[in-house]
Scaffold this motif. Structure first.
Motif, PDB file in Angstrom:
ATOM      1  N   THR A   1      19.521   1.523   7.627  1.00  0.00           N
ATOM      2  CA  THR A   1      20.526   1.661   6.638  1.00  0.00           C
ATOM      3  C   THR A   1      20.136   2.727   5.465  1.00  0.00           C
ATOM      4  N   HIS A   2      18.622   2.954   5.381  1.00  0.00           N
ATOM      5  CA  HIS A   2      18.223   3.819   4.402  1.00  0.00           C
ATOM      6  C   HIS A   2      18.274   2.991   3.098  1.00  0.00           C
ATOM      7  N   ALA A   3      18.232   1.726   3.168  1.00  0.00           N
ATOM      8  CA  ALA A   3      18.294   0.970   1.896  1.00  0.00           C
ATOM      9  C   ALA A   3      17.007   0.967   1.097  1.00  0.00           C
ATOM     10  N   ILE A   4      15.820   1.152   1.622  1.00  0.00           N
ATOM     11  CA  ILE A   4      14.486   1.141   0.918  1.00  0.00           C
ATOM     12  C   ILE A   4      14.044   2.678   0.606  1.00  0.00           C
ATOM     13  N   ALA A   5      13.559   2.535  -0.607  1.00  0.00           N
ATOM     14  CA  ALA A   5      13.064   3.960  -0.780  1.00  0.00           C
ATOM     15  C   ALA A   5      11.359   3.371  -1.377  1.00  0.00           C
ATOM     16  N   VAL A   6      10.473   4.350  -0.916  1.00  0.00           N
ATOM     17  CA  VAL A   6       9.076   4.124  -1.357  1.00  0.00           C
ATOM     18  C   VAL A   6       8.671   5.353  -2.306  1.00  0.00           C
ATOM     19  N   ASN A   7       8.031   5.286  -3.322  1.00  0.00           N
ATOM     20  CA  ASN A   7       7.491   6.627  -4.029  1.00  0.00           C
ATOM     21  C   ASN A   7       6.048   6.118  -4.254  1.00  0.00           C
ATOM     22  N   LYS A   8       5.252   6.813  -3.195  1.00  0.00           N
ATOM     23  CA  LYS A   8       3.594   6.595  -3.408  1.00  0.00           C
ATOM     24  C   LYS A   8       3.120   7.019  -4.319  1.00  0.00           C
TER      25      LYS A   8
ATOM     26  N   SER B   1      23.695  -1.844  -7.563  1.00  0.00           N
ATOM     27  CA  SER B   1      22.452  -1.664  -8.611  1.00  0.00           C
ATOM     28  C   SER B   1      21.247  -1.721  -7.462  1.00  0.00           C
ATOM     29  N   ILE B   2      20.186  -0.882  -7.973  1.00  0.00           N
ATOM     30  CA  ILE B   2      19.025  -0.912  -7.062  1.00  0.00           C
ATOM     31  C   ILE B   2      17.879  -1.648  -7.531  1.00  0.00           C
ATOM     32  N   GLU B   3      17.248  -2.453  -6.765  1.00  0.00           N
ATOM     33  CA  GLU B   3      16.193  -3.227  -7.339  1.00  0.00           C
ATOM     34  C   GLU B   3      14.863  -2.706  -7.330  1.00  0.00           C
ATOM     35  N   SER B   4      14.246  -2.454  -8.386  1.00  0.00           N
ATOM     36  CA  SER B   4      13.045  -1.530  -8.262  1.00  0.00           C
ATOM     37  C   SER B   4      11.626  -2.522  -8.669  1.00  0.00           C
ATOM     38  N   PHE B   5      10.588  -2.248  -7.855  1.00  0.00           N
ATOM     39  CA  PHE B   5       9.354  -2.764  -8.212  1.00  0.00           C
ATOM     40  C   PHE B   5       8.239  -1.824  -8.465  1.00  0.00           C
ATOM     41  N   ARG B   6       7.386  -2.019  -9.463  1.00  0.00           N
ATOM     42  CA  ARG B   6       6.448  -0.988  -9.840  1.00  0.00           C
ATOM     43  C   ARG B   6       5.092  -1.858  -9.744  1.00  0.00           C
ATOM     44  N   GLN B   7       4.217  -1.170  -9.078  1.00  0.00           N
ATOM     45  CA  GLN B   7       2.839  -2.023  -8.918  1.00  0.00           C
ATOM     46  C   GLN B   7       2.001  -1.265 -10.107  1.00  0.00           C
ATOM     47  N   GLU B   8       1.541  -2.361 -10.996  1.00  0.00           N
ATOM     48  CA  GLU B   8       0.805  -1.958 -11.953  1.00  0.00           C
ATOM     49  C   GLU B   8      -0.601  -1.590 -11.580  1.00  0.00           C
TER      50      GLU B   8
ATOM     51  N   GLY C   1       4.366   7.436  -7.422  1.00  0.00           N
ATOM     52  CA  GLY C   1       4.727   6.721  -8.709  1.00  0.00           C
ATOM     53  C   GLY C   1       4.494   5.113  -8.510  1.00  0.00           C
ATOM     54  N   LYS C   2       4.241   4.727  -7.293  1.00  0.00           N
ATOM     55  CA  LYS C   2       3.649   3.358  -7.237  1.00  0.00           C
ATOM     56  C   LYS C   2       4.902   2.485  -7.292  1.00  0.00           C
ATOM     57  N   THR C   3       6.087   3.233  -6.695  1.00  0.00           N
ATOM     58  CA  THR C   3       7.496   2.203  -7.055  1.00  0.00           C
ATOM     59  C   THR C   3       7.945   1.821  -5.458  1.00  0.00           C
ATOM     60  N   TRP C   4       8.562   0.872  -5.225  1.00  0.00           N
ATOM     61  CA  TRP C   4       9.338   0.464  -4.457  1.00  0.00           C
ATOM     62  C   TRP C   4      10.669  -0.145  -4.646  1.00  0.00           C
TER      63      TRP C   4
ATOM     64  N   ILE D   1       0.778  -1.303  -0.057  1.00  0.00           N
ATOM     65  CA  ILE D   1       0.001   0.031   0.135  1.00  0.00           C
ATOM     66  C   ILE D   1       0.839   1.279  -0.132  1.00  0.00           C
ATOM     67  N   PHE D   2       2.204   0.985  -0.082  1.00  0.00           N
ATOM     68  CA  PHE D   2       3.108   2.309  -0.133  1.00  0.00           C
ATOM     69  C   PHE D   2       3.244   3.328   0.924  1.00  0.00           C
ATOM     70  N   CYS D   3       3.172   2.445   2.236  1.00  0.00           N
ATOM     71  CA  CYS D   3       2.724   3.527   3.390  1.00  0.00           C
ATOM     72  C   CYS D   3       4.164   4.119   3.923  1.00  0.00           C
ATOM     73  N   SER D   4       5.385   3.373   3.316  1.00  0.00           N
ATOM     74  CA  SER D   4       6.546   3.825   3.723  1.00  0.00           C
ATOM     75  C   SER D   4       7.067   3.819   5.006  1.00  0.00           C
ATOM     76  N   LEU D   5       6.466   2.888   5.784  1.00  0.00           N
ATOM     77  CA  LEU D   5       6.833   2.583   7.088  1.00  0.00           C
ATOM     78  C   LEU D   5       8.170   1.611   7.214  1.00  0.00           C
ATOM     79  N   CYS D   6       8.181   0.765   6.006  1.00  0.00           N
ATOM     80  CA  CYS D   6       9.384  -0.093   5.899  1.00  0.00           C
ATOM     81  C   CYS D   6      10.586   1.130   5.517  1.00  0.00           C
ATOM     82  N   GLN D   7      10.530   2.118   4.959  1.00  0.00           N
ATOM     83  CA  GLN D   7      11.357   2.932   4.471  1.00  0.00           C
ATOM     84  C   GLN D   7      11.806   3.726   5.810  1.00  0.00           C
ATOM     85  N   LYS D   8      10.980   4.284   6.630  1.00  0.00           N
ATOM     86  CA  LYS D   8      11.166   4.615   7.987  1.00  0.00           C
ATOM     87  C   LYS D   8      11.846   3.958   8.902  1.00  0.00           C
ATOM     88  N   LYS D   9      11.794   2.566   8.884  1.00  0.00           N
ATOM     89  CA  LYS D   9      12.133   1.643   9.920  1.00  0.00           C
ATOM     90  C   LYS D   9      13.835   1.175   9.622  1.00  0.00           C
ATOM     91  N   CYS D  10      14.069   1.191   8.405  1.00  0.00           N
ATOM     92  CA  CYS D  10      15.360   0.633   7.774  1.00  0.00           C
ATOM     93  C   CYS D  10      16.340   1.602   8.233  1.00  0.00           C
TER      94      CYS D  10
END
Length: 115
Positions: free
Chosen positions: A57-64, A105-112, A66-69, A46-55
């Motif tokens: 090492t700041h390894a996770i980036a959430v773009n609500k 490299s940064i692995e990117s996921f996009r929700q269709e 753009g629906k990308t993780w 749901i792109f709430c970005s809680l994972c990004q805030k809890k990381c």
């Protein structure tokens, strides 16, 4: 006396099974609590970005919008903080390690968009 000791050791080594695994052919199963790598089921995210805030090492980036993780596997320390923080449980910890890489490299996921 030492000849009998050496002969005993050699006989025991020849007749016993291998001490190590024959690696490419026999692979060790991962332990129950092995922390391998983060897996995201992007359809449930749901792109709430809680994972990004809890990381830590700041390894996770959430773009609500753009629906990308995105995850930077080189920064991730597999602590599991993002998995614990996810409210929809779309993140999980796989027991298999990440594949080795020689470049960052940064692995990117996009929700269709659902129709």
């Amino acid at each position: 006396m030492s000849h009998f000791t050496i002969a005993k050791i050699i006989t025991r080594s020849v007749l016993s099974k291998y001490v190590t695994r024959l690696y490419p052919f026999v692979k060790r199963a991962p332990y129950a609590n092995t922390r391998g790598h983060i897996v995201n089921d992007i359809k449930r995210c749901i792109f709430c970005s809680l994972c990004q805030k809890k990381c830590p090492t700041h390894a996770i980036a959430v773009n609500k919008p753009g629906k990308t993780w995105e995850i930077d596997r080189m920064k991730c320390i597999q602590c599991g903080a993002c998995v614990d923080a996810c409210p929809t449980k779309c993140l999980s910890m796989d027991q298999q390690y990440s594949a080795p890489s020689s470049s960052k490299s940064i692995e990117s996921f996009r929700q269709e968009a659902s129709v």
